[in-house]
Design a protein around this motif. Sequence first.
Motif, PDB file in Angstrom:
ATOM      1  N   ASP A 201      45.984  44.957  46.131  1.00 58.24           N
ATOM      2  CA  ASP A 201      45.884  46.052  46.944  1.00 58.24           C
ATOM      3  C   ASP A 201      44.286  46.595  46.822  1.00 58.24           C
ATOM      4  OD1 ASP A 201      45.463  47.649  44.729  1.00 58.24           O
ATOM      5  OD2 ASP A 201      47.402  48.746  44.632  1.00 58.24           O
ATOM      6  N   PRO A 202      43.707  47.456  47.280  1.00 58.63           N
ATOM      7  CA  PRO A 202      42.357  47.680  47.457  1.00 58.63           C
ATOM      8  C   PRO A 202      41.705  48.130  46.141  1.00 58.63           C
ATOM      9  CG  PRO A 202      43.338  48.694  49.337  1.00 58.63           C
ATOM     10  CD  PRO A 202      44.425  48.204  48.413  1.00 58.63           C
ATOM     11  N   VAL A 203      42.554  48.203  44.976  1.00 65.07           N
ATOM     12  CA  VAL A 203      41.949  48.546  43.713  1.00 65.07           C
ATOM     13  C   VAL A 203      42.412  47.587  42.470  1.00 65.07           C
ATOM     14  CG1 VAL A 203      41.612  50.805  44.179  1.00 65.07           C
ATOM     15  CG2 VAL A 203      43.822  50.278  43.143  1.00 65.07           C
ATOM     16  N   ARG A 204      43.370  46.789  42.800  1.00 66.04           N
ATOM     17  CA  ARG A 204      44.067  45.819  41.877  1.00 66.04           C
ATOM     18  C   ARG A 204      43.742  44.490  42.234  1.00 66.04           C
ATOM     19  NH1 ARG A 204      47.860  50.084  42.625  1.00 66.04           N
ATOM     20  NH2 ARG A 204      48.106  51.539  40.899  1.00 66.04           N
ATOM     21  N   TYR A 205      43.770  43.731  41.143  1.00 66.87           N
ATOM     22  CA  TYR A 205      43.759  42.106  41.473  1.00 66.87           C
ATOM     23  C   TYR A 205      44.471  41.354  40.185  1.00 66.87           C
ATOM     24  CZ  TYR A 205      39.445  42.598  38.918  1.00 66.87           C
ATOM     25  OH  TYR A 205      38.389  42.883  37.845  1.00 66.87           O
ATOM     26  N   ILE A 206      44.947  40.131  40.482  1.00 63.78           N
ATOM     27  CA  ILE A 206      44.895  39.310  39.518  1.00 63.78           C
ATOM     28  C   ILE A 206      43.932  38.341  39.287  1.00 63.78           C
ATOM     29  CG2 ILE A 206      46.673  37.316  39.060  1.00 63.78           C
ATOM     30  CD1 ILE A 206      48.608  38.142  40.980  1.00 63.78           C
ATOM     31  N   SER A 207      43.603  38.159  37.994  1.00 56.00           N
ATOM     32  CA  SER A 207      42.369  37.376  37.626  1.00 56.00           C
ATOM     33  C   SER A 207      42.626  36.686  36.163  1.00 56.00           C
ATOM     34  CB  SER A 207      41.002  38.245  37.597  1.00 56.00           C
ATOM     35  OG  SER A 207      39.974  37.406  37.501  1.00 56.00           O
ATOM     36  N   ASN A 208      41.489  36.192  35.675  1.00 56.69           N
ATOM     37  CA  ASN A 208      41.623  35.629  34.207  1.00 56.69           C
ATOM     38  C   ASN A 208      40.358  36.121  33.668  1.00 56.69           C
ATOM     39  OD1 ASN A 208      39.625  33.499  35.076  1.00 56.69           O
ATOM     40  ND2 ASN A 208      41.289  32.970  36.351  1.00 56.69           N
ATOM     41  N   TYR A 209      40.015  35.592  32.169  1.00 53.08           N
ATOM     42  CA  TYR A 209      39.158  35.915  31.471  1.00 53.08           C
ATOM     43  C   TYR A 209      37.924  35.211  31.526  1.00 53.08           C
ATOM     44  CZ  TYR A 209      42.342  38.710  28.755  1.00 53.08           C
ATOM     45  OH  TYR A 209      43.403  39.763  28.374  1.00 53.08           O
ATOM     46  N   SER A 210      37.715  34.180  32.379  1.00 51.55           N
ATOM     47  CA  SER A 210      36.537  33.337  32.644  1.00 51.55           C
ATOM     48  C   SER A 210      35.286  34.266  32.792  1.00 51.55           C
ATOM     49  CB  SER A 210      36.745  32.473  33.880  1.00 51.55           C
ATOM     50  OG  SER A 210      35.578  31.765  33.980  1.00 51.55           O
ATOM     51  N   SER A 211      34.190  33.960  32.007  1.00 52.43           N
ATOM     52  CA  SER A 211      32.993  34.665  32.232  1.00 52.43           C
ATOM     53  C   SER A 211      32.125  34.019  33.317  1.00 52.43           C
ATOM     54  CB  SER A 211      32.445  34.936  30.872  1.00 52.43           C
ATOM     55  OG  SER A 211      31.954  33.540  30.376  1.00 52.43           O
ATOM     56  N   GLY A 212      32.124  32.726  33.464  1.00 48.81           N
ATOM     57  CA  GLY A 212      31.288  31.843  34.149  1.00 48.81           C
ATOM     58  C   GLY A 212      30.230  31.182  33.601  1.00 48.81           C
ATOM     59  N   LYS A 213      29.887  31.540  32.234  1.00 42.39           N
ATOM     60  CA  LYS A 213      28.944  31.133  31.334  1.00 42.39           C
ATOM     61  C   LYS A 213      28.657  29.718  31.515  1.00 42.39           C
ATOM     62  CE  LYS A 213      28.536  35.146  28.622  1.00 42.39           C
ATOM     63  NZ  LYS A 213      28.550  35.545  26.899  1.00 42.39           N
ATOM     64  N   MET A 214      29.926  28.812  31.247  1.00 45.94           N
ATOM     65  CA  MET A 214      29.800  27.365  31.114  1.00 45.94           C
ATOM     66  C   MET A 214      29.165  26.727  32.726  1.00 45.94           C
ATOM     67  SD  MET A 214      30.261  24.892  29.071  1.00 45.94           S
ATOM     68  CE  MET A 214      28.555  24.175  29.523  1.00 45.94           C
ATOM     69  N   GLY A 215      29.627  27.093  33.683  1.00 44.36           N
ATOM     70  CA  GLY A 215      29.342  26.951  35.062  1.00 44.36           C
ATOM     71  C   GLY A 215      27.990  27.210  35.266  1.00 44.36           C
ATOM     72  N   TYR A 216      27.554  28.435  34.837  1.00 45.40           N
ATOM     73  CA  TYR A 216      26.215  28.989  35.145  1.00 45.40           C
ATOM     74  C   TYR A 216      25.256  27.996  34.363  1.00 45.40           C
ATOM     75  CZ  TYR A 216      27.002  32.966  37.969  1.00 45.40           C
ATOM     76  OH  TYR A 216      27.526  33.682  38.909  1.00 45.40           O
ATOM     77  N   ALA A 217      25.662  27.557  33.042  1.00 43.35           N
ATOM     78  CA  ALA A 217      24.791  26.917  32.080  1.00 43.35           C
ATOM     79  C   ALA A 217      24.472  25.670  32.946  1.00 43.35           C
ATOM     80  CB  ALA A 217      25.535  26.760  30.800  1.00 43.35           C
ATOM     81  N   ILE A 218      25.760  24.851  33.395  1.00 44.61           N
ATOM     82  CA  ILE A 218      25.669  23.654  33.976  1.00 44.61           C
ATOM     83  C   ILE A 218      24.477  23.758  35.422  1.00 44.61           C
ATOM     84  CG2 ILE A 218      26.756  21.821  35.300  1.00 44.61           C
ATOM     85  CD1 ILE A 218      29.189  22.651  33.510  1.00 44.61           C
ATOM     86  N   ALA A 219      24.734  24.867  35.963  1.00 46.68           N
ATOM     87  CA  ALA A 219      23.719  24.825  37.236  1.00 46.68           C
ATOM     88  C   ALA A 219      22.696  25.014  36.781  1.00 46.68           C
ATOM     89  CB  ALA A 219      24.184  26.013  38.087  1.00 46.68           C
ATOM     90  N   ALA A 220      21.965  25.812  35.657  1.00 48.64           N
ATOM     91  CA  ALA A 220      20.615  26.011  35.274  1.00 48.64           C
ATOM     92  C   ALA A 220      20.075  24.742  34.798  1.00 48.64           C
ATOM     93  CB  ALA A 220      20.470  27.037  34.482  1.00 48.64           C
ATOM     94  N   ALA A 221      21.017  24.092  33.953  1.00 50.38           N
ATOM     95  CA  ALA A 221      20.355  22.752  33.387  1.00 50.38           C
ATOM     96  C   ALA A 221      20.184  21.711  34.563  1.00 50.38           C
ATOM     97  CB  ALA A 221      21.555  22.466  32.266  1.00 50.38           C
ATOM     98  N   ALA A 222      21.207  21.542  35.516  1.00 50.62           N
ATOM     99  CA  ALA A 222      20.903  20.486  36.468  1.00 50.62           C
ATOM    100  C   ALA A 222      19.641  20.875  37.218  1.00 50.62           C
ATOM    101  CB  ALA A 222      22.344  20.566  37.308  1.00 50.62           C
ATOM    102  N   ALA A 223      19.313  22.260  37.503  1.00 52.89           N
ATOM    103  CA  ALA A 223      18.163  22.704  38.325  1.00 52.89           C
ATOM    104  C   ALA A 223      16.945  22.445  37.180  1.00 52.89           C
ATOM    105  CB  ALA A 223      18.197  24.278  38.578  1.00 52.89           C
ATOM    106  N   ARG A 224      17.044  22.679  36.003  1.00 55.79           N
ATOM    107  CA  ARG A 224      16.019  22.247  35.406  1.00 55.79           C
ATOM    108  C   ARG A 224      15.585  20.853  35.166  1.00 55.79           C
ATOM    109  NH1 ARG A 224      18.329  25.698  31.457  1.00 55.79           N
ATOM    110  NH2 ARG A 224      19.021  23.711  30.454  1.00 55.79           N
ATOM    111  N   ARG A 225      16.757  19.863  35.576  1.00 56.07           N
ATOM    112  CA  ARG A 225      16.384  18.704  35.460  1.00 56.07           C
ATOM    113  C   ARG A 225      16.141  17.932  36.959  1.00 56.07           C
ATOM    114  NH1 ARG A 225      20.754  16.658  30.776  1.00 56.07           N
ATOM    115  NH2 ARG A 225      20.060  14.699  31.592  1.00 56.07           N
ATOM    116  N   GLY A 226      15.730  19.098  37.904  1.00 59.61           N
ATOM    117  CA  GLY A 226      15.394  18.336  39.108  1.00 59.61           C
ATOM    118  C   GLY A 226      16.223  18.304  40.258  1.00 59.61           C
TER     119      GLY A 226
END
Length: 402
Positions: A201-226
């Motif tokens: 509903d407008p105030v509740r949702y189903i989700s999980n504990y993922s923080s996004g840190k691994m994906g963000y680290a991959i994105a940043a590393a790939a950008a650093r490498r061109g």
Amino acid sequence: MFSGKQVVIGVCGGIAAYKAAELVRLFVKAGAEVQVVMTRNAAEFVTPLTFQTLSGNPVHCELFNLLQEREIGHISLADRADLMVIAPATANLVGKVASGLADDLLSTTLMATRAPVLFAPAMNVNMYENPLYQRNQATLVELGYHFIEPVVGELACGWQGKGKLPEPEAILEAARGLLRPADLAGETVLVTAGPTREEIDPVRYISNYSSGKMGYAIAAAAARRGARVLLVSGPTCLPRPAVAEFIPVTSAVEMRDAVMNRVGEAGMVFKAAAVADYRPIRRAERKIKKGAGEAPLLELERNPDILAELGELNGSRLLIGFAAETDQLVAHAAAKLKAKNLDLIVANDVTREGAGFDVETNIVRLLYRDGRNLELPQMSKTALADRLLDEALEIKRQRSEG
């Protein structure tokens, strides 16, 4: 990696300054030529003689020292540096740099350098969490500076929380990533990260504990490498990395649409997002009230399987998936690798200390299409990101030779 490299290590005034001595030793051992710049307050904690002995070079403390300097000190240091590492970095220094202030040797050198800069903050947890500090750090990240997050523990001030300087080995590993060659130049890398939210509903949702840190680290590393990086991200609390395009989404359906719209541009896909398997069949338009009767029944339906859909498209494109498991790690990951037609799957047991959600490290096992599997030791997610990119490049090389 560091052989023949000029590394400038800046030491600020904080109790963690003693750890900078070990950091200098590690850089020298790795082959770097190390120059140490100390603030006046840093010299209250550790003597310059300590760093001079470990680095084998005079320590730089004063902005104006005409007796020792034939050159303008901060310009010479800035021009020579292949990398600058600030450890510990205080809230004061981060604030000065974010505000464009330069009133001592370290801050003027930072202002003048074109080398990559890695900050390793260390401070009281309340200072670290202060919105003013967080704003300053976010500003520097947006401008292309790099940070390694402090760790949680007992602080010298007696408080418990996030603010401890990472171990010198972790800082060295993060610095290593910044000196990687631009071996992904010309490549487009699509990364998915974070959780999805499936609204009830407008105030509740189903989700999980993922923080996004691994994906963000991959994105940043790939950008650093061109690479040109397309980051499709579910909701996270992380600052946006400096990538070519950031595509925010909320639900699994939105993530699927974003990925399928852009995957044709990518030569590598890292599906690090933790996508919800199910969503409510119906979303209530208003908040569901608790009432006095029985709890409402929540009916679910399957979300699209983005990874399987990508696997059906997979041709020359590299497809790397992730498996977060709690038991039978290898068996479950191997089944997913085959079912989704992946080139590589990165599996981790989230029940292991140092490998779960929302931590700075990971312990993973790599399973390959040809049947090989390899367990990697615990390492920072920053270091792991570069290792995964190395593996992707090696798979691509083997394909081209095969």
